[in-house]
Design a protein around this motif. Structure first.
Motif, mmCIF file in Angstrom:
data_model
loop_
_atom_site.group_PDB
_atom_site.id
_atom_site.type_symbol
_atom_site.label_atom_id
_atom_site.label_comp_id
_atom_site.label_asym_id
_atom_site.label_seq_id
_atom_site.Cartn_x
_atom_site.Cartn_y
_atom_site.Cartn_z
ATOM 1 N N UNK A 5 1.013 -1.108 0.235
ATOM 2 C CA UNK A 5 0.337 0.266 0.399
ATOM 3 C C UNK A 5 0.900 1.173 -0.050
ATOM 4 N N UNK A 6 0.400 2.519 -1.169
ATOM 5 C CA UNK A 6 1.307 3.764 -0.671
ATOM 6 C C UNK A 6 0.634 4.337 0.307
ATOM 7 N N UNK A 7 -0.173 4.040 0.876
ATOM 8 C CA UNK A 7 -0.561 5.250 2.350
ATOM 9 C C UNK A 7 -0.461 4.892 3.422
ATOM 10 N N UNK A 8 0.133 5.224 4.281
ATOM 11 C CA UNK A 8 0.021 5.054 5.762
ATOM 12 C C UNK A 8 0.418 5.998 6.360
ATOM 13 N N UNK A 9 -0.417 6.202 7.378
ATOM 14 C CA UNK A 9 -0.618 7.287 8.511
ATOM 15 C C UNK A 9 0.663 6.412 9.487
ATOM 16 N N UNK A 10 0.676 6.609 10.408
ATOM 17 C CA UNK A 10 1.457 6.425 11.790
ATOM 18 C C UNK A 10 1.192 7.723 12.990
ATOM 19 N N UNK A 59 -4.293 2.557 3.862
ATOM 20 C CA UNK A 59 -5.156 2.927 3.269
ATOM 21 C C UNK A 59 -4.586 2.390 1.802
ATOM 22 N N UNK A 60 -5.197 1.305 1.388
ATOM 23 C CA UNK A 60 -5.853 1.084 -0.308
ATOM 24 C C UNK A 60 -6.833 1.039 -0.687
ATOM 25 N N UNK A 64 -9.212 0.600 5.491
ATOM 26 C CA UNK A 64 -8.260 1.703 6.184
ATOM 27 C C UNK A 64 -7.471 -0.124 7.052
ATOM 28 N N UNK A 65 -6.533 -0.192 6.997
ATOM 29 C CA UNK A 65 -5.364 -1.647 7.769
ATOM 30 C C UNK A 65 -4.812 -1.203 8.677
#
Length: 69
Positions: A5-10, A59-60, A64-65
């Motif tokens: 997935x390209x989008x991850x938010x910590x 996010x893929x 939302x994982x």
């Protein structure tokens, strides 16, 4: 952690609400910015998700994982 997935938010787990089968996880990814994900209760328990723990919203497509290091 490497993921496709390209989008991850910590963020920080702000709230965990367990149901009989699923759990609602709220992550604060910036001051006043929250993301909410519904995951299985067993996954939330396996990840040890509790308030204050650091986690990622991944996010893929339309999902939302939740992930941890």
């Amino acid at each position: 952690m490497e993921i496709s997935a390209r989008n991850s938010f910590k963020g920080t787990v702000k709230k965990v609400v367990h149901g009989s089968v699923s759990s609602e996880i709220t992550l604060e990814v910036a001051p006043g910015v929250e993301l909410v994900s519904i995951i299985t209760k067993s996954s939330a328990e396996k990840l040890g998700l509790v308030e204050g723990k650091q986690a990622y919203a991944v996010v893929k497509s339309s999902d939302v994982i939740i992930a941890i290091d």
